[in-house]
Design a protein around this motif. Structure first.
Motif, PDB file in Angstrom:
ATOM      1  N   ARG A  38     -31.936  -9.950 -44.846  1.00  0.00           N
ATOM      2  CA  ARG A  38     -33.094  -9.083 -45.078  1.00  0.00           C
ATOM      3  C   ARG A  38     -34.398  -9.896 -45.171  1.00  0.00           C
ATOM      4  NH1 ARG A  38     -34.461  -5.410 -50.124  1.00  0.00           N
ATOM      5  NH2 ARG A  38     -36.152  -4.228 -49.181  1.00  0.00           N
ATOM      6  N   THR A  39     -34.917 -10.240 -44.012  1.00  0.00           N
ATOM      7  CA  THR A  39     -36.182 -10.971 -43.920  1.00  0.00           C
ATOM      8  C   THR A  39     -37.281 -10.099 -43.327  1.00  0.00           C
ATOM      9  OG1 THR A  39     -35.576 -11.808 -41.739  1.00  0.00           O
ATOM     10  CG2 THR A  39     -35.032 -13.198 -43.653  1.00  0.00           C
ATOM     11  N   GLY A  40     -36.946  -8.862 -43.039  1.00  0.00           N
ATOM     12  CA  GLY A  40     -37.877  -7.922 -42.432  1.00  0.00           C
ATOM     13  C   GLY A  40     -37.106  -6.756 -41.859  1.00  0.00           C
ATOM     14  N   GLY A  51     -41.704  12.182 -33.213  1.00  0.00           N
ATOM     15  CA  GLY A  51     -41.000  11.803 -32.004  1.00  0.00           C
ATOM     16  C   GLY A  51     -41.349  10.417 -31.489  1.00  0.00           C
ATOM     17  N   VAL A  52     -41.988   9.589 -32.328  1.00  0.00           N
ATOM     18  CA  VAL A  52     -42.385   8.245 -31.914  1.00  0.00           C
ATOM     19  C   VAL A  52     -41.291   7.230 -32.216  1.00  0.00           C
ATOM     20  CG1 VAL A  52     -44.074   6.395 -32.252  1.00  0.00           C
ATOM     21  CG2 VAL A  52     -44.834   8.778 -32.197  1.00  0.00           C
ATOM     22  N   PHE A  53     -40.711   7.280 -33.393  1.00  0.00           N
ATOM     23  CA  PHE A  53     -39.686   6.313 -33.774  1.00  0.00           C
ATOM     24  C   PHE A  53     -38.312   6.814 -33.335  1.00  0.00           C
ATOM     25  CE2 PHE A  53     -42.156   4.331 -37.593  1.00  0.00           C
ATOM     26  CZ  PHE A  53     -43.076   3.801 -36.706  1.00  0.00           C
ATOM     27  N   LEU A  54     -37.527   5.889 -32.777  1.00  0.00           N
ATOM     28  CA  LEU A  54     -36.197   6.217 -32.270  1.00  0.00           C
ATOM     29  C   LEU A  54     -35.082   5.628 -33.119  1.00  0.00           C
ATOM     30  CD1 LEU A  54     -36.920   5.462 -28.503  1.00  0.00           C
ATOM     31  CD2 LEU A  54     -37.091   7.673 -29.689  1.00  0.00           C
ATOM     32  N   ALA A  55     -35.323   4.467 -33.714  1.00  0.00           N
ATOM     33  CA  ALA A  55     -34.329   3.791 -34.553  1.00  0.00           C
ATOM     34  C   ALA A  55     -35.068   2.784 -35.426  1.00  0.00           C
ATOM     35  CB  ALA A  55     -33.287   3.071 -33.707  1.00  0.00           C
ATOM     36  N   SER A  56     -34.504   2.503 -36.601  1.00  0.00           N
ATOM     37  CA  SER A  56     -35.113   1.520 -37.497  1.00  0.00           C
ATOM     38  C   SER A  56     -34.090   1.036 -38.505  1.00  0.00           C
ATOM     39  CB  SER A  56     -36.320   2.120 -38.229  1.00  0.00           C
ATOM     40  OG  SER A  56     -35.921   3.235 -39.015  1.00  0.00           O
ATOM     41  N   GLY A  57     -34.368  -0.130 -39.061  1.00  0.00           N
ATOM     42  CA  GLY A  57     -33.496  -0.651 -40.098  1.00  0.00           C
ATOM     43  C   GLY A  57     -33.860  -2.077 -40.466  1.00  0.00           C
ATOM     44  N   LYS A  79     -42.861   7.226 -20.931  1.00  0.00           N
ATOM     45  CA  LYS A  79     -43.390   6.456 -22.055  1.00  0.00           C
ATOM     46  C   LYS A  79     -42.860   5.031 -22.016  1.00  0.00           C
ATOM     47  CE  LYS A  79     -43.760  10.328 -25.237  1.00  0.00           C
ATOM     48  NZ  LYS A  79     -43.339  10.861 -26.538  1.00  0.00           N
ATOM     49  N   SER A  80     -43.642   4.145 -22.610  1.00  0.00           N
ATOM     50  CA  SER A  80     -43.170   2.779 -22.811  1.00  0.00           C
ATOM     51  C   SER A  80     -42.379   2.715 -24.105  1.00  0.00           C
ATOM     52  CB  SER A  80     -44.346   1.808 -22.897  1.00  0.00           C
ATOM     53  OG  SER A  80     -44.943   1.614 -21.645  1.00  0.00           O
ATOM     54  N   LEU A  81     -41.483   1.772 -24.159  1.00  0.00           N
ATOM     55  CA  LEU A  81     -40.764   1.504 -25.402  1.00  0.00           C
ATOM     56  C   LEU A  81     -41.394   0.293 -26.069  1.00  0.00           C
ATOM     57  CD1 LEU A  81     -36.999   2.036 -24.547  1.00  0.00           C
ATOM     58  CD2 LEU A  81     -38.539   3.542 -25.796  1.00  0.00           C
ATOM     59  N   PHE A  82     -41.299   0.270 -27.386  1.00  0.00           N
ATOM     60  CA  PHE A  82     -41.860  -0.806 -28.181  1.00  0.00           C
ATOM     61  C   PHE A  82     -40.827  -1.273 -29.193  1.00  0.00           C
ATOM     62  CE2 PHE A  82     -45.288   1.719 -26.606  1.00  0.00           C
ATOM     63  CZ  PHE A  82     -46.283   0.819 -26.286  1.00  0.00           C
ATOM     64  N   VAL A  83     -40.709  -2.564 -29.323  1.00  0.00           N
ATOM     65  CA  VAL A  83     -39.913  -3.159 -30.388  1.00  0.00           C
ATOM     66  C   VAL A  83     -40.914  -3.656 -31.418  1.00  0.00           C
ATOM     67  CG1 VAL A  83     -38.287  -4.961 -31.032  1.00  0.00           C
ATOM     68  CG2 VAL A  83     -38.089  -3.841 -28.799  1.00  0.00           C
ATOM     69  N   LEU A  84     -40.834  -3.092 -32.614  1.00  0.00           N
ATOM     70  CA  LEU A  84     -41.696  -3.491 -33.710  1.00  0.00           C
ATOM     71  C   LEU A  84     -40.867  -4.390 -34.619  1.00  0.00           C
ATOM     72  CD1 LEU A  84     -43.255   0.003 -34.481  1.00  0.00           C
ATOM     73  CD2 LEU A  84     -43.906  -1.650 -32.739  1.00  0.00           C
ATOM     74  N   ASP A  85     -41.203  -5.650 -34.638  1.00  0.00           N
ATOM     75  CA  ASP A  85     -40.464  -6.652 -35.398  1.00  0.00           C
ATOM     76  C   ASP A  85     -41.281  -7.000 -36.634  1.00  0.00           C
ATOM     77  OD1 ASP A  85     -39.096  -8.853 -36.367  1.00  0.00           O
ATOM     78  OD2 ASP A  85     -39.033  -9.903 -34.455  1.00  0.00           O
ATOM     79  N   LEU A  86     -40.773  -6.586 -37.786  1.00  0.00           N
ATOM     80  CA  LEU A  86     -41.467  -6.846 -39.045  1.00  0.00           C
ATOM     81  C   LEU A  86     -40.880  -8.077 -39.716  1.00  0.00           C
ATOM     82  CD1 LEU A  86     -41.276  -3.606 -38.614  1.00  0.00           C
ATOM     83  CD2 LEU A  86     -42.041  -3.527 -40.970  1.00  0.00           C
ATOM     84  N   VAL A 124     -41.963  -5.994 -51.808  1.00  0.00           N
ATOM     85  CA  VAL A 124     -41.566  -5.121 -50.702  1.00  0.00           C
ATOM     86  C   VAL A 124     -40.859  -3.879 -51.249  1.00  0.00           C
ATOM     87  CG1 VAL A 124     -40.048  -4.924 -48.690  1.00  0.00           C
ATOM     88  CG2 VAL A 124     -41.423  -7.001 -49.024  1.00  0.00           C
ATOM     89  N   ASP A 125     -39.923  -4.087 -52.159  1.00  0.00           N
ATOM     90  CA  ASP A 125     -39.167  -2.968 -52.722  1.00  0.00           C
ATOM     91  C   ASP A 125     -40.063  -1.985 -53.478  1.00  0.00           C
ATOM     92  OD1 ASP A 125     -36.797  -3.840 -51.633  1.00  0.00           O
ATOM     93  OD2 ASP A 125     -36.096  -4.822 -53.466  1.00  0.00           O
TER      94      ASP A 125
END
Length: 96
Positions: A47-49, A36-42, A2-9, A18-19
């Motif tokens: 806090r701009t995204g 099983g798609v997302f590996l890490a998030s935060g 699989k490819s990895l993706f960085v999703l930058d919000l 937002v809240d």
């Protein structure tokens, strides 16, 4: 592999808006962890995204997932998607 993706919000609205959608966004995150798609998030600091690390078979799959995020649906965040092909990974990170 699989490819990895960085999703930058990047937030496109005030934090109050937002809240108001944060609980729905977390449900969206949980669903994609279970799939099983997302590996890490935060959140970013400051806090701009936020950032999500994902693994998928195609960019089309990631783009479809992004469209389901309440932050995206409500115009609260702009997603920038970066795809990369991992050549090395940490032990235990299997991307089969």
């Amino acid at each position: 592999m699989k490819s990895l993706f960085v999703l930058d919000l990047e937030y496109a609205a005030e934090l109050e808006a937002v809240d108001a959608q944060l609980a729905a966004h977390r449900v969206f995150l949980e669903q994609n962890y279970e799939r099983g798609v997302f590996l890490a998030s935060g959140p970013k600091v400051p806090r701009t995204g936020g950032v999500i690390l994902a693994a998928a078979s195609s960019r089309d799959q990631i783009e479809a997932i992004v469209r389901d995020d309440p932050f995206h649906k409500n115009g609260l965040a702009i997603y920038r998607i970066t795809e990369f092909e991992p050549r090395m990974t940490a032990s235990g990170l299997e991307l089969g």
